[in-house]
Design an enzyme around this catalytic site. Structure first.
Site, PDB file in Angstrom:
ATOM      1  N   HIS A  41      15.881  -0.489  22.387  1.00 46.78           N
ATOM      2  CA  HIS A  41      15.789   0.392  21.219  1.00 46.78           C
ATOM      3  C   HIS A  41      16.081  -0.340  19.912  1.00 46.78           C
ATOM      4  CE1 HIS A  41      16.603   4.062  18.742  1.00 46.78           C
ATOM      5  NE2 HIS A  41      15.523   4.415  19.403  1.00 46.78           N
ATOM      6  N   ASP A  50      25.143  15.939  21.466  1.00 49.67           N
ATOM      7  CA  ASP A  50      25.540  14.581  21.904  1.00 49.67           C
ATOM      8  C   ASP A  50      26.996  14.437  22.358  1.00 49.67           C
ATOM      9  OD1 ASP A  50      22.963  14.155  21.026  1.00 49.67           O
ATOM     10  OD2 ASP A  50      23.444  12.612  19.557  1.00 49.67           O
ATOM     11  N   HIS A  81      18.497   6.439  24.771  1.00 47.80           N
ATOM     12  CA  HIS A  81      17.770   5.275  24.270  1.00 47.80           C
ATOM     13  C   HIS A  81      17.313   4.340  25.388  1.00 47.80           C
ATOM     14  CE1 HIS A  81      18.971   6.411  20.279  1.00 47.80           C
ATOM     15  NE2 HIS A  81      20.247   6.100  20.438  1.00 47.80           N
ATOM     16  N   CYS A 130      24.292  12.975  13.825  1.00 47.94           N
ATOM     17  CA  CYS A 130      23.392  13.865  14.566  1.00 47.94           C
ATOM     18  C   CYS A 130      23.631  15.341  14.287  1.00 47.94           C
ATOM     19  CB  CYS A 130      23.453  13.541  16.054  1.00 47.94           C
ATOM     20  SG  CYS A 130      22.721  11.905  16.383  1.00 47.94           S
ATOM     21  N   ASP A 172      21.560  11.899  23.348  1.00 49.27           N
ATOM     22  CA  ASP A 172      21.019  10.663  22.783  1.00 49.27           C
ATOM     23  C   ASP A 172      20.593   9.813  23.990  1.00 49.27           C
ATOM     24  OD1 ASP A 172      20.709   9.566  20.145  1.00 49.27           O
ATOM     25  OD2 ASP A 172      22.336   8.145  20.511  1.00 49.27           O
ATOM     26  N   LYS A 223      16.594  12.726  22.984  1.00 50.64           N
ATOM     27  CA  LYS A 223      16.035  12.192  21.738  1.00 50.64           C
ATOM     28  C   LYS A 223      16.383  10.724  21.609  1.00 50.64           C
ATOM     29  CE  LYS A 223      20.116  13.766  19.331  1.00 50.64           C
ATOM     30  NZ  LYS A 223      20.615  12.433  18.968  1.00 50.64           N
ATOM     31  N   HIS A 236      24.352   1.811  22.730  1.00 49.12           N
ATOM     32  CA  HIS A 236      24.991   3.047  23.204  1.00 49.12           C
ATOM     33  C   HIS A 236      23.959   3.958  23.859  1.00 49.12           C
ATOM     34  CE1 HIS A 236      23.252   4.103  19.316  1.00 49.12           C
ATOM     35  NE2 HIS A 236      23.178   5.348  19.776  1.00 49.12           N
TER      36      HIS A 236
END
Ligand code: VGL
Ligand code: ZN
Length: 202
Positions: free
Chosen positions: A56, A12, A52, A155, A50, A110, A85
Site C-alpha cells: 500500500h 476502525d 491494506h 478516519c 482499515d 477500505k 498497519h
C-alpha cells in the site's frame, strides 16, 4: 432504542490502532465498553475496517528513505506516510477482541486499493470512489449517523465530513473516540467538522 432512521458507525476499532499496535492511538482501547453499550441502542450498526495490501502506497516503508509520519504528494493531494498497519489478514487488522462485532450488519473494508488511501467510510481519499456505504444506509432509510471509533482526527472525521456532505445528520461522540493528533490534526479536524455542521457531543 433509537428510531430506525439512525445508525451507529464504528470506525476502525482494530488491534493496530490500540495500545501495542503498529499505529497505536493513545488510550484507543478505553472506548470499547462505551461502544459495545451503544450498539444495543441502534437497529443499524456498521463497522469499518482499515484493510491494506502489503504494497500500500500509504506505508512509509514502501517509499525508500521516507520517515513515518512525513508527508508526500499523491495524485489526489497530500498524504501522510504511516507506519505499516492493518495489513489484510494480519492480527493487527483484526477487530480488537474486546469489540462486540455480533450486532453489526455490515463491515465496510477500505484502503484495499494499493495506490490510494481511504480514511472515510464513504469514499477513498480521492473523495470520489465510493465504498457503497451510502447506498446501504439510504436503502435502509437511514438519515442520521452517530460516529465513534479511531482515530478522531482521521478516519472518524473524514467519515463524518462525508456524511454531512451527503446530507446525513452526523454526530461524533468525542468520548467514544481517540485521536492520533499529528501536528495539530485534532484541532483542525474539529474546526472542519464544526464548519460542516457535524455535531460533536460528549
Ligand atoms: C487511520 C491513519 C491511517 C484511521 C487509518 O483509522 O484513522 N489513520 N489509516
Ligand atoms: Zn490506514
Amino acid at each position: 432504542m433509537r428510531p430506525q432512521s439512525e445508525a451507529l458507525v464504528v470506525i476502525d476499532v482494530q488491534n493496530d490502532f490500540c495500545p501495542g499496535g503498529a499505529l497505536a492511538v493513545a488510550d484507543g482501547d478505553a472506548i470499547l465498553p462505551r461502544i459495545n453499550g451503544l450498539m444495543t441502542e441502534f437497529a443499524t450498526v456498521v463497522l469499518t475496517q482499515d484493510w491494506h495490501p502489503a504494497d500500500h502506497a500509504s506505508f512509509a516503508d514502501n517509499h525508500p528513505g521516507a520517515a513515518p509520519f512525513s508527508l508526500t504528494q499523491m495524485p489526489y493531494g497530500p498524504q501522510v506516510l504511516w507506519p505499516r498497519h492493518c495489513v489484510q489478514g494480519t492480527v493487527g487488522a483484526a477487530f480488537h477482541p474486546g469489540l462486540n462485532t455480533d450486532p453489526a450488519q455490515v463491515i465496510i473494508r477500505k484502503g484495499f486499493r494499493p495506490q490510494i488511501d481511504s480514511y472515510s467510510a464513504f469514499f477513498e481519499n480521492d473523495r470520489q470512489t465510493p465504498t457503497g456505504l451510502e447506498g446501504f444506509l439510504r436503502s435502509r432509510g437511514v438519515t442520521a449517523l452517530t460516529l465513534v471509533g479511531l482515530a478522531t482526527d482521521y478516519c472518524v472525521a473524514y467519515s463524518a465530513l462525508d456524511a454531512a456532505r451527503l446530507g446525513f445528520g452526523a454526530t461524533v461522540l468525542m468520548g467514544a473516540c481517540r485521536a492520533i493528533d499529528l501536528n495539530g490534526s485534532l484541532a483542525e479536524a474539529e474546526a472542519r467538522m464544526a464548519a460542516a455542521g457535524v455535531v460533536m457531543a460528549g
